[in-house]
Scaffold this active site. Sequence first.
Site, mmCIF file in Angstrom:
data_model
loop_
_atom_site.group_PDB
_atom_site.id
_atom_site.type_symbol
_atom_site.label_atom_id
_atom_site.label_comp_id
_atom_site.label_asym_id
_atom_site.label_seq_id
_atom_site.Cartn_x
_atom_site.Cartn_y
_atom_site.Cartn_z
ATOM 1 N N LYS A 11 38.744 31.982 23.896
ATOM 2 C CA LYS A 11 38.836 33.380 24.180
ATOM 3 C C LYS A 11 37.995 33.627 25.080
ATOM 4 C CE LYS A 11 39.573 37.493 22.654
ATOM 5 N NZ LYS A 11 40.097 37.997 23.992
ATOM 6 N N GLN A 47 31.004 31.597 28.123
ATOM 7 C CA GLN A 47 31.770 32.238 27.281
ATOM 8 C C GLN A 47 31.686 31.288 26.032
ATOM 9 O OE1 GLN A 47 33.595 34.987 28.782
ATOM 10 N NE2 GLN A 47 33.678 35.580 26.435
ATOM 11 N N LYS A 82 28.432 32.364 24.364
ATOM 12 C CA LYS A 82 28.378 33.739 24.141
ATOM 13 C C LYS A 82 29.289 34.084 22.638
ATOM 14 C CE LYS A 82 29.605 36.579 27.446
ATOM 15 N NZ LYS A 82 30.232 37.025 28.550
ATOM 16 N N LYS A 139 38.355 30.980 29.955
ATOM 17 C CA LYS A 139 38.411 32.050 30.936
ATOM 18 C C LYS A 139 39.459 31.795 31.875
ATOM 19 C CE LYS A 139 35.621 35.668 32.412
ATOM 20 N NZ LYS A 139 34.802 36.447 31.464
ATOM 21 N N GLY A 166 40.473 41.185 29.422
ATOM 22 C CA GLY A 166 40.133 41.551 30.761
ATOM 23 C C GLY A 166 38.870 41.047 31.370
ATOM 24 N N ASP A 167 38.629 41.158 32.623
ATOM 25 C CA ASP A 167 37.139 41.048 33.419
ATOM 26 C C ASP A 167 37.504 41.730 34.626
ATOM 27 O OD1 ASP A 167 34.805 39.190 32.942
ATOM 28 O OD2 ASP A 167 35.560 38.808 35.158
ATOM 29 N N THR A 183 31.322 46.543 25.959
ATOM 30 C CA THR A 183 30.640 45.734 26.638
ATOM 31 C C THR A 183 29.139 46.630 27.122
ATOM 32 O OG1 THR A 183 32.356 44.125 27.346
ATOM 33 C CG2 THR A 183 30.278 43.936 28.697
ATOM 34 N N ASN A 195 34.222 48.843 34.406
ATOM 35 C CA ASN A 195 34.289 48.976 33.005
ATOM 36 C C ASN A 195 32.761 49.015 32.366
ATOM 37 O OD1 ASN A 195 34.463 47.505 30.170
ATOM 38 N ND2 ASN A 195 35.813 48.921 29.990
ATOM 39 N N SER A 213 36.723 42.430 20.960
ATOM 40 C CA SER A 213 37.717 41.545 20.971
ATOM 41 C C SER A 213 38.215 40.931 19.809
ATOM 42 C CB SER A 213 37.707 40.855 22.167
ATOM 43 O OG SER A 213 38.033 41.439 23.365
HETATM 44 N N1 LIG Z 1 35.101 43.773 30.854
HETATM 45 C C1 LIG Z 1 34.455 43.052 29.751
HETATM 46 O O1 LIG Z 1 34.589 43.569 28.698
HETATM 47 C C2 LIG Z 1 33.254 42.234 30.197
HETATM 48 C C3 LIG Z 1 32.866 42.075 31.572
HETATM 49 N N2 LIG Z 1 31.699 41.257 31.788
HETATM 50 C C4 LIG Z 1 31.204 41.280 32.911
HETATM 51 O O2 LIG Z 1 30.892 42.420 33.604
HETATM 52 C C5 LIG Z 1 31.000 42.386 34.962
HETATM 53 C C6 LIG Z 1 31.802 43.490 35.506
HETATM 54 O O3 LIG Z 1 32.979 43.518 34.681
HETATM 55 P P1 LIG Z 1 33.905 44.927 34.726
HETATM 56 O O4 LIG Z 1 32.950 45.866 34.729
HETATM 57 O O5 LIG Z 1 34.882 44.545 33.427
HETATM 58 O O6 LIG Z 1 34.963 44.783 35.770
HETATM 59 P P2 LIG Z 1 35.531 45.825 36.806
HETATM 60 O O7 LIG Z 1 36.535 45.199 37.532
HETATM 61 O O8 LIG Z 1 35.783 47.066 35.968
HETATM 62 O O9 LIG Z 1 34.344 46.337 37.910
HETATM 63 C C7 LIG Z 1 33.528 45.569 38.479
HETATM 64 C C8 LIG Z 1 32.619 46.483 39.294
HETATM 65 O O10 LIG Z 1 31.890 45.545 39.962
HETATM 66 C C9 LIG Z 1 31.652 45.527 41.400
HETATM 67 N N3 LIG Z 1 31.644 44.254 42.150
HETATM 68 C C10 LIG Z 1 32.849 43.175 41.778
HETATM 69 N N4 LIG Z 1 32.323 42.239 42.771
HETATM 70 C C11 LIG Z 1 31.306 42.590 43.438
HETATM 71 C C12 LIG Z 1 30.801 42.078 44.435
HETATM 72 N N5 LIG Z 1 31.021 40.622 44.979
HETATM 73 N N6 LIG Z 1 29.805 42.692 45.026
HETATM 74 C C13 LIG Z 1 29.284 43.864 44.371
HETATM 75 N N7 LIG Z 1 29.922 44.614 43.399
HETATM 76 C C14 LIG Z 1 30.794 43.811 42.866
HETATM 77 C C15 LIG Z 1 33.035 46.477 41.498
HETATM 78 O O11 LIG Z 1 33.156 46.812 42.876
HETATM 79 P P3 LIG Z 1 34.389 46.883 43.712
HETATM 80 O O12 LIG Z 1 35.312 47.613 42.992
HETATM 81 O O13 LIG Z 1 34.015 47.100 45.038
HETATM 82 O O14 LIG Z 1 34.761 45.288 43.958
HETATM 83 C C16 LIG Z 1 33.021 47.335 40.292
HETATM 84 O O15 LIG Z 1 32.001 48.133 40.599
HETATM 85 C C17 LIG Z 1 31.567 40.924 35.317
HETATM 86 O O16 LIG Z 1 30.553 40.134 35.513
HETATM 87 C C18 LIG Z 1 32.272 40.519 34.026
HETATM 88 O O17 LIG Z 1 32.306 39.033 33.983
HETATM 89 C C19 LIG Z 1 31.004 40.563 30.858
HETATM 90 C C20 LIG Z 1 31.581 40.937 29.419
HETATM 91 C C21 LIG Z 1 32.567 41.258 29.093
HETATM 92 O O1 LIG Z 2 37.046 40.065 25.246
HETATM 93 C C1 LIG Z 2 37.077 39.089 25.741
HETATM 94 O O2 LIG Z 2 37.738 38.186 25.235
HETATM 95 C C2 LIG Z 2 36.734 38.627 27.098
HETATM 96 C C3 LIG Z 2 35.327 39.287 27.456
HETATM 97 C C4 LIG Z 2 34.756 38.313 28.633
HETATM 98 O O3 LIG Z 2 35.403 38.172 29.458
HETATM 99 C C5 LIG Z 2 33.312 38.115 28.704
HETATM 100 O O4 LIG Z 2 32.570 38.121 27.722
HETATM 101 O O5 LIG Z 2 33.005 37.829 29.915
#
Ligand SMILES: NC(=O)C1=CN([C@@H]2O[C@H](COP(=O)(O)OP(=O)(O)OC[C@H]3O[C@@H](n4cnc5c(N)ncnc54)[C@H](OP(=O)(O)O)[C@@H]3O)[C@@H](O)[C@H]2O)C=CC1
Ligand SMILES: O=C(O)CCC(=O)C(=O)O
Length: 447
Positions: A90, A111, A114, A126, A165-166, A209, A240, A379
């Site tokens: 997952k 993961q 976690k 992943k 998603g991520d 998240t 997100n 999830s």
């Molecule tokens: N979505 C989820 O449920 C989960 C997400 N995460 C983690 O949270 C983080 C954000 O994910 P999420 O919000 O889903 O992703 P999104 O794609 O929705 O948003 C990512 C954000 O981070 C910025 N970003 C990405 N890469 C870079 C970079 N190299 N330098 C600076 N800013 C950057 C993006 O800016 P730009 O648009 O300019 O690229 C954007 O604002 C990640 O580390 C992800 O692994 C962890 C657990 C669960």
């Molecule tokens: O909801 C999921 O299965 C993935 C969430 C995720 O990618 C993370 O926890 O980093």
Amino acid sequence: MKHNIEAFLNQVKQRNSHEPEFLQAVEEVAETVIPYILEHDIYRGKNILTRMVEPERLISFRVSWVDDQGKIQVNRGYRVQMNSAIGPYKGGLRFHPTVNASILKFLAFEQVFKNSLTTLPMGGGKGGSDFDPKGKSDNEIMRFCHAFMSELFRHIGPNTDVPAGDIGVGGREIGFLFGMYKKIKNEFTGVLTGKGMSWGGSLIRPEATGYGTVYFAEKMLNTKGDDFKDKNVVVSGSGNVAQYAVEKSLQLGAKVLTMSDSSGYIYDADGIDSDKLAFVMELKNVKRGRIHEYVVKYPNAEFVEGKTPWGVSCEIALPCATQNELNEADANTLLNNGCICVSEGANMPSTKEAITAFHRAKILFAPGKASNAGGVATSGLEMTQNSLRFNWTREEVDNKLKEIMCNIHDSCIKYGKEEDGYIDYVKGANIAGFVKVADAMLAQGVV
Ligand SMILES: NC(=O)C1=CN([C@@H]2O[C@H](COP(=O)(O)OP(=O)(O)OC[C@H]3O[C@@H](n4cnc5c(N)ncnc54)[C@H](OP(=O)(O)O)[C@@H]3O)[C@@H](O)[C@H]2O)C=CC1
Ligand SMILES: O=C(O)CCC(=O)C(=O)O
């Protein structure tokens, strides 16, 4: 002890020499888990960690698709199936040009721990692609997602591997991926999470998240008799996780000063209130614009190009963008400016040196594998609802999320509380995550 850790890390380095992010994630775990293994007979001499750092399967595949100009494009797709000892693989899918085996192996490794912490039956995985969604039309995104799933489908399934998603993969992409899976397999199952509400999704999954990251920070603050009320909060990212971390911070009475994207950050000294957050959500989720557009709408705010927001004075920092976005110098700046609490919404956003600085200053610091586990936990709740063919209410899911974050916090205390009372959440999360997976691996024999 030091010798055992070094010997283990040297072996991992030899096998994965070109994978710096993966080695960074393994090192952090090894430093806290190897001492625990050596102190416990049942784990000693079983090579459990050596088995855990080797993915059960790493799939790499070609993704060919046609862009709006009729040109054939080729990207690389991956799925890292890291560990299935406690449940189906997952973990999310990331679409970003930086995606490679190192990034996905670090994410899949984190993961595993976690997912174990959530107490739900989920193994770790992943995946993703070096595809860059920025600037692509909806039709291009759809064609790419369909092409990606036309190979991925044979490696996943509701009882095998359940992606989500991520970075770069949200509700729109999950829809296109689900559509192609359903067509090829001719079945409607919970093979992906983060689905839309009318086709199997769970309430609160989009928020989970970010909300969970704040719930965890609030639990940490509570150990000091403190909370979010009237605190200044600095957030990175505007995707997100960041959006819902801001929303929950506001609901708890804090003032949020910054958001960012890869082009820079906006600083709003008046605070990003709920109306301004609604503007950011529309900008990012619908118009797919850049964060600097915020200052056109709200001219009192400033846009700082090419920088991260850690120089802005705050009590609470929530890094919610990406890995290694907060380094030692940033950590020292945060500490000098009075920061008392860092809760990671992103995966591994703080470098090793930054974490050492936080620990040395004995502030509240939560690693992503504990504080951002609310996303994957919800999830897991989506999977349960799919199996039950039933939907829980928003309140029911939110209460379960809070309870899970609370339990993770308790597990961190159980394994991470030091003699002077300081809670090392890194150590706590790593050991608590390890124990459940290791026990399952031991029970299942050498497979
Ligand atoms: N979505 C989820 O449920 C989960 C997400 N995460 C983690 O949270 C983080 C954000 O994910 P999420 O919000 O889903 O992703 P999104 O794609 O929705 O948003 C990512 C954000 O981070 C910025 N970003 C990405 N890469 C870079 C970079 N190299 N330098 C600076 N800013 C950057 C993006 O800016 P730009 O648009 O300019 O690229 C954007 O604002 C990640 O580390 C992800 O692994 C962890 C657990 C669960
Ligand atoms: O909801 C999921 O299965 C993935 C969430 C995720 O990618 C993370 O926890 O980093």
